[in-house]
Design a protein around this motif. Structure first.
Motif, PDB file in Angstrom:
ATOM      1  N   ASN A 149       0.838  -1.207   0.000  1.00 38.85           N
ATOM      2  CA  ASN A 149       0.000   0.000   0.000  1.00 38.85           C
ATOM      3  C   ASN A 149       0.869   1.253   0.000  1.00 38.85           C
ATOM      4  OD1 ASN A 149      -2.532  -1.368   0.186  1.00 38.85           O
ATOM      5  ND2 ASN A 149      -2.140  -1.755   2.355  1.00 38.85           N
ATOM      6  N   ASN A 230       1.485   0.486  13.907  1.00 42.28           N
ATOM      7  CA  ASN A 230       0.518  -0.252  13.087  1.00 42.28           C
ATOM      8  C   ASN A 230       0.478   0.213  11.635  1.00 42.28           C
ATOM      9  OD1 ASN A 230      -0.697  -1.949  15.250  1.00 42.28           O
ATOM     10  ND2 ASN A 230      -1.224   0.069  16.100  1.00 42.28           N
ATOM     11  N   LYS A 231       1.309   1.174  11.288  1.00 37.92           N
ATOM     12  CA  LYS A 231       1.434   1.710   9.938  1.00 37.92           C
ATOM     13  C   LYS A 231       0.073   2.106   9.351  1.00 37.92           C
ATOM     14  CE  LYS A 231       5.907  -0.074   8.487  1.00 37.92           C
ATOM     15  NZ  LYS A 231       6.645  -0.755   7.415  1.00 37.92           N
ATOM     16  N   LYS A 232      -0.495   3.146   9.944  1.00 37.51           N
ATOM     17  CA  LYS A 232      -1.725   3.705   9.422  1.00 37.51           C
ATOM     18  C   LYS A 232      -1.807   5.172   9.823  1.00 37.51           C
ATOM     19  CE  LYS A 232      -4.337   1.783  13.341  1.00 37.51           C
ATOM     20  NZ  LYS A 232      -5.397   0.835  13.740  1.00 37.51           N
ATOM     21  N   GLU A 240      -9.326   5.520   9.192  1.00 38.94           N
ATOM     22  CA  GLU A 240      -7.961   5.014   9.139  1.00 38.94           C
ATOM     23  C   GLU A 240      -7.591   4.619   7.713  1.00 38.94           C
ATOM     24  OE1 GLU A 240      -7.686   1.737  11.841  1.00 38.94           O
ATOM     25  OE2 GLU A 240      -7.952   2.981  13.644  1.00 38.94           O
ATOM     26  N   PRO A 242      -4.430   2.434   6.000  1.00 36.78           N
ATOM     27  CA  PRO A 242      -3.194   1.682   6.230  1.00 36.78           C
ATOM     28  C   PRO A 242      -2.159   1.948   5.138  1.00 36.78           C
ATOM     29  CG  PRO A 242      -4.856   0.249   5.288  1.00 36.78           C
ATOM     30  CD  PRO A 242      -5.518   1.574   5.502  1.00 36.78           C
TER      31      PRO A 242
END
Length: 411
Positions: A149, A230-232, A240, A242
């Motif tokens: 992503n 949490n990479k978001k 949110e 991501p």
């Protein structure tokens, strides 16, 4: 001897030094330009660095190469401006007097303004491309990245070159296609705006391109924090998004010198008359480029158009004549759309980008708000124009400082 002092030897300050050197009697006026840097960066080139289109050598030159003879270059850092005493104080303790001050200190990213943005993932999986260091780190990341992503994000407006984040998304699409891995990358464009751009007709054209390239958009996103663990990214409503790689445009702010000097607003931009480019608070202070709070795009073309008009107004000011209220917010921007094509937009305070031809009505050769190979060539040619004409204060033929309506298709 009277003194003009220019703060900042970036695009706007360097252009003003060259313009004024040609217009003023240097036996009567002493011109100084102050900057702590030794390198001049072609900032539009930062966009191309992550994709290996440009190398560092293409976008960095010596700052002194563009300071004209007869202008004093003071290679020191600035502590603050004491406007009441017409003095600039340097951090080494030196006091520089001025009769006229030109503020060209630009704008800078401020990732620290957003919770978590400059956290442990900064320049590891969270990147900017508005600095040389950020663009270079991103280049190194993308060279070996295997997919996931990719989120292209704008924190808040205004920002330098407001089309650049969209250009990055389009170039990323093209880049991963050429690496035969586009199917392994999800590209999402996240913006605080309600659409792809600030102008309705441009938004319509740019949204079409986003759809065509399968780039999803998340609009009205007011970021609250970057969650490194949490990479978001999370907005204030709890939404949110991501990411595996986040390419963000942090909050842009004026130089901290303006805050220390008491000359800036809450984002350190200097309150400026939008038509004359004179400070609203001090008549012998003028502001050009990204340092001002005027509602024009913070882009190199705008600084170029401003420089021509500001030079005339400084000459009027010296003669005690009324200033001309001529600057109309004119901006002219190429938008890279990938695959060797680009759009061109031309607009000002009162007119949004529309279709048409540029610079010659009905002839072009450049088309407005339409993708073309010619526009892409124009974008690449601008680097030569920047180094050889724009910085040196040379007028670009057939392109006026104010926007021309001829050749444009207004409804």
């Amino acid at each position: 001897m009277k003194h003009i002092v220019i703060l900042g030897a970036g695009t706007a300050g360097t252009m003003m030094a060259n313009h004024l050197k040609h217009e003023l009697n240097l036996h009567e006026w002493d011109i100084s330009i102050i900057d702590e840097r030794k390198e001049h960066h072609y900032q539009p080139g930062y966009l191309f660095l992550p994709f290996d289109i440009y190398s560092p050598e293409d976008i960095i030159k010596s700052i002194t190469e563009f300071i004209p003879k007869g202008v004093n270059f003071i290679n020191e850092s600035i502590d603050k401006v004491v406007a009441e005493k017409n003095t600039v104080l340097l951090t080494n303790g030196t006091a520089i007097p001025y009769d006229i001050l030109i503020i060209a200190t630009g704008a800078k990213i401020a990732p620290e303004e957003t919770t978590g943005m400059k956290g442990p993932e900064w320049h590891r999986s969270v990147f900017d491309f508005y600095t040389f260091e950020g663009a270079l780190a991103l280049r190194n990341k993308l060279r070996d990245w295997t997919g996931g992503n990719l989120v292209v994000h704008i924190t808040e407006m205004p920002i330098k070159c407001p089309v650049a984040p969209l250009e990055f998304a389009f170039l990323a699409d093209s880049y991963f296609k050429h690496k035969n891995m586009r199917d392994k990358v999800n590209i999402t464009f996240v913006t605080p705006l309600s659409g792809a751009f600030t102008k309705p007709k441009s938004t319509e054209a740019l949204q079409h391109l986003l759809d065509e390239k399968h780039i999803s958009i998340v609009s009205d996103f007011a970021i609250q924090e970057v969650d490194n663990e949490n990479k978001k990214i999370i907005d204030y409503s709890g939404k949110e998004v991501p990411f595996d790689v986040l390419v963000t445009v942090p909050t842009n702010k004026g130089d901290a010198v303006m805050e220390r000097s008491g000359l800036g607003d809450e984002l350190n931009y200097v309150p400026t008359n939008r038509a004359t480019l004179q400070s609203k608070e001090h008549e012998n202070i003028f502001v050009i480029g990204d340092a001002s709070n005027i509602p024009a795009s913070k882009a190199g073309s705008v600084a170029h158009f401003e420089a021509e008009i500001l030079t005339e107004n400084i000459l009027h000011y010296i003669k005690g004549e009324p200033l001309k209220e001529e600057f109309d917010g004119h901006a002219n921007c190429f938008i890279e759309t990938g695959n060797g094509k680009a759009l061109l937009i031309d607009f000002n305070y009162t007119h949004e980008p529309v279709e048409g031809t540029f610079p010659f009505p009905g002839v072009g050769p450049l088309r407005l708000l339409k993708e073309s190979r010619m526009n892409h060539m124009g974008k690449l040619a601008f680097r030569w124009i920047y180094w050889n004409m724009l910085l040196k204060g040379t007028h670009i033929p057939f392109v006026s400082a104010t926007m021309q309506e001829a050749g444009k298709h207004f409804d």
